[in-house]
Design a protein around this motif. Structure first.
Motif, PDB file in Angstrom:
ATOM      1  N   ILE A   1       1.056 -12.124   6.514  1.00 19.38           N
ATOM      2  CA  ILE A   1       0.340 -10.995   7.086  1.00 19.38           C
ATOM      3  C   ILE A   1      -1.094 -11.396   7.418  1.00 19.38           C
ATOM      4  O   ILE A   1      -1.755 -12.099   6.647  1.00 19.38           O
ATOM      5  CB  ILE A   1       0.372  -9.786   6.119  1.00 19.38           C
ATOM      6  N   ASN A   2      -1.597 -10.995   8.598  1.00 17.63           N
ATOM      7  CA  ASN A   2      -2.959 -11.325   9.003  1.00 17.63           C
ATOM      8  C   ASN A   2      -3.855 -10.086   8.905  1.00 17.63           C
ATOM      9  O   ASN A   2      -3.434  -9.045   8.390  1.00 17.63           O
ATOM     10  CB  ASN A   2      -2.966 -11.930  10.415  1.00 17.63           C
ATOM     11  N   ALA A   3      -5.095 -10.203   9.409  1.00 18.42           N
ATOM     12  CA  ALA A   3      -6.048  -9.094   9.273  1.00 18.42           C
ATOM     13  C   ALA A   3      -5.575  -7.846  10.016  1.00 18.42           C
ATOM     14  O   ALA A   3      -5.741  -6.725   9.524  1.00 18.42           O
ATOM     15  CB  ALA A   3      -7.422  -9.521   9.783  1.00 18.42           C
ATOM     16  N   LEU A   4      -4.973  -8.016  11.203  1.00 19.80           N
ATOM     17  CA  LEU A   4      -4.471  -6.858  11.932  1.00 19.80           C
ATOM     18  C   LEU A   4      -3.317  -6.210  11.165  1.00 19.80           C
ATOM     19  O   LEU A   4      -3.187  -4.981  11.148  1.00 19.80           O
ATOM     20  CB  LEU A   4      -4.006  -7.275  13.328  1.00 19.80           C
TER      21      LEU A   4
ATOM     22  N   THR B   1       0.808  -1.224   0.000  1.00 20.16           N
ATOM     23  CA  THR B   1       0.000   0.000   0.000  1.00 20.16           C
ATOM     24  C   THR B   1       0.836   1.267   0.000  1.00 20.16           C
ATOM     25  O   THR B   1       0.298   2.356  -0.229  1.00 20.16           O
ATOM     26  CB  THR B   1      -0.917   0.037   1.230  1.00 20.16           C
ATOM     27  N   GLY B   2       2.117   1.162   0.293  1.00 17.50           N
ATOM     28  CA  GLY B   2       2.969   2.334   0.381  1.00 17.50           C
ATOM     29  C   GLY B   2       2.932   3.033   1.723  1.00 17.50           C
ATOM     30  O   GLY B   2       3.641   4.025   1.937  1.00 17.50           O
ATOM     31  N   LYS B   3       2.113   2.556   2.647  1.00 21.59           N
ATOM     32  CA  LYS B   3       2.023   3.178   3.979  1.00 21.59           C
ATOM     33  C   LYS B   3       3.250   2.869   4.825  1.00 21.59           C
ATOM     34  O   LYS B   3       3.746   3.716   5.557  1.00 21.59           O
ATOM     35  CB  LYS B   3       0.754   2.713   4.699  1.00 21.59           C
TER      36      LYS B   3
ATOM     37  N   ILE C   1      -1.245  -1.661   7.629  1.00 16.29           N
ATOM     38  CA  ILE C   1      -0.695  -1.085   6.393  1.00 16.29           C
ATOM     39  C   ILE C   1      -1.750  -0.343   5.576  1.00 16.29           C
ATOM     40  O   ILE C   1      -1.454   0.172   4.503  1.00 16.29           O
ATOM     41  CB  ILE C   1      -0.014  -2.159   5.524  1.00 16.29           C
ATOM     42  N   GLY C   2      -2.985  -0.286   6.074  1.00 17.93           N
ATOM     43  CA  GLY C   2      -4.032   0.454   5.388  1.00 17.93           C
ATOM     44  C   GLY C   2      -4.685  -0.290   4.248  1.00 17.93           C
ATOM     45  O   GLY C   2      -5.339   0.314   3.399  1.00 17.93           O
ATOM     46  N   ALA C   3      -4.544  -1.627   4.232  1.00 18.18           N
ATOM     47  CA  ALA C   3      -5.141  -2.426   3.161  1.00 18.18           C
ATOM     48  C   ALA C   3      -6.510  -2.969   3.541  1.00 18.18           C
ATOM     49  O   ALA C   3      -7.220  -3.493   2.691  1.00 18.18           O
ATOM     50  CB  ALA C   3      -4.214  -3.591   2.803  1.00 18.18           C
ATOM     51  N   LEU C   4      -6.889  -2.842   4.810  1.00 19.73           N
ATOM     52  CA  LEU C   4      -8.149  -3.386   5.300  1.00 19.73           C
ATOM     53  C   LEU C   4      -8.830  -2.349   6.177  1.00 19.73           C
ATOM     54  O   LEU C   4      -8.201  -1.783   7.078  1.00 19.73           O
ATOM     55  CB  LEU C   4      -7.890  -4.665   6.113  1.00 19.73           C
ATOM     56  N   VAL C   5     -10.092  -2.071   5.909  1.00 20.50           N
ATOM     57  CA  VAL C   5     -10.865  -1.168   6.749  1.00 20.50           C
ATOM     58  C   VAL C   5     -11.271  -1.920   8.010  1.00 20.50           C
ATOM     59  O   VAL C   5     -11.970  -2.934   7.930  1.00 20.50           O
ATOM     60  CB  VAL C   5     -12.121  -0.664   6.012  1.00 20.50           C
TER      61      VAL C   5
END
Length: 324
Positions: free
Chosen positions: A259-262, A48-50, A267-271
């Motif tokens: 990588i998991n949900a947290l 994501t670039g974050k 990284i800003g890939a999941l709301v």
């Protein structure tokens, strides 16, 4: 008339949160405290670039596109540091350095302020001649941590350049976290790097954050740091296959290194799915019957809106306020 008044009040309360979350959505302060054997796993955090940087609690780097920030952990790494740091700076274009790891703690680098000052002057301060920014030793968030840092600066006698203050923080109250950062900034008047933080209770072992608590806690604390100009960078603990010393639900990868949900949230890939009744410092909560929200709770909930939606919502908020 009353519904319009209620909407107006909510919009006014929300506007600050919407603006700060919009800023957070474009922040690139996030980093990784990395100690895994499988170095290839680090690239999954770059999508994501974050996440833009990492450190390894050492002078040693890994193969990645991320910026490397070397650390002199303590006395045990001085030999490695002396033999490698100048070459690492040259090869990787290093521009920032981290100081000692929890020198106020007996099981970490365990250095007196006076000894740490002498090692700093010999090993870290000379790097200023290469235009390297120097980060302070990172104390624990125990009461003696801040005092150790003050004593260290005093022992330096003006001979230790500090471009930013590094620190660690572990507890379960997001409000206390923000107040802690504000106090450090007020005291040292320098940008802050939070190189370790997590929702971890070291005071009462049986009262740890639930996974939902951690999701809420990360959302609030990360959003605050993203939107605060005097917070330079931060790194969550922990990006580890085998998480050490803290609540296992704080992990941002699973035991296989994926990588998991947290982690996706970090990284800003999941709301994140944020609790509507989140209360800072309350653990193992988030369940129970729901009630109709008050105007106050509706306004506060705006602070936990998904970051990905805030940029799109800002024009609508502005227009509604103008119409009113």
């Amino acid at each position: 008339m009353l519904p319009l008044l209620a909407l107006h009040l909510i919009l006014l309360s929300c506007s600050r949160f919407l603006i700060s979350n919009a800023l957070a959505s474009i922040s690139t302060k996030a980093g990784l405290a990395w100690s895994n054997d499988n170095w290839d796993d680090i690239e999954q955090y770059t999508s994501t670039g974050k996440v833009t940087w990492y450190y390894t609690w050492s002078p040693g780097s890994v193969s990645t596109s991320l910026e490397f920030v070397p650390m002199l952990w303590g006395d045990r790494q001085v030999s490695e540091w002396e033999s490698s740091i100048n070459q690492t700076i040259q090869d990787l274009g290093v521009t920032r350095i981290l100081g000692f790891n929890e020198p106020d703690y007996s099981t970490q680098s365990n250095m007196t302020p006076s000894h740490a000052a002498s090692v700093w002057k010999a090993q870290i301060e000379p790097l200023r001649s290469q235009n390297i920014q120097l980060g302070s030793p990172a104390p624990t968030s125990a009461p003696e941590g801040k005092q150790w840092l003050l004593d260290w600066l005093n022992a330096c006698g003006g001979g230790c350049t500090v471009d930013f203050i590094a620190l660690h923080w572990y507890d379960i109250n997001s409000t206390a976290f923000i107040e802690y950062l504000e106090d450090f900034h007020d005291t040292f008047q320098k940008p802050l790097w939070i190189t370790e933080w997590a929702c971890q209770n070291f005071d009462v072992a049986d009262e740890q954050c639930s996974l939902q608590n951690i999701v809420d806690f990360m959302n609030v604390t990360q959003s605050f740091m993203d939107a605060t100009d005097w917070v330079g960078r931060y790194a969550w603990f922990g990006a580890m296959e085998n998480l050490q010393g803290v609540n296992q639900d704080d992990a941002i990868m699973d035991s296989s290194g994926r990588i998991n949900a947290l982690g996706e949230q970090y990284i800003g890939a999941l709301v994140p799915q944020i609790s509507s009744n989140y209360t800072p410092g309350v653990v193992n909560g988030g369940s129970g019957s729901s009630t109709s929200p008050s105007l106050e709770s509706a306004a506060l909930s705006c602070g936990y809106l998904p970051r990905t939606s805030t940029l799109l919502m800002l024009p609508a908020v502005v227009m509604l306020l103008l119409v009113w």
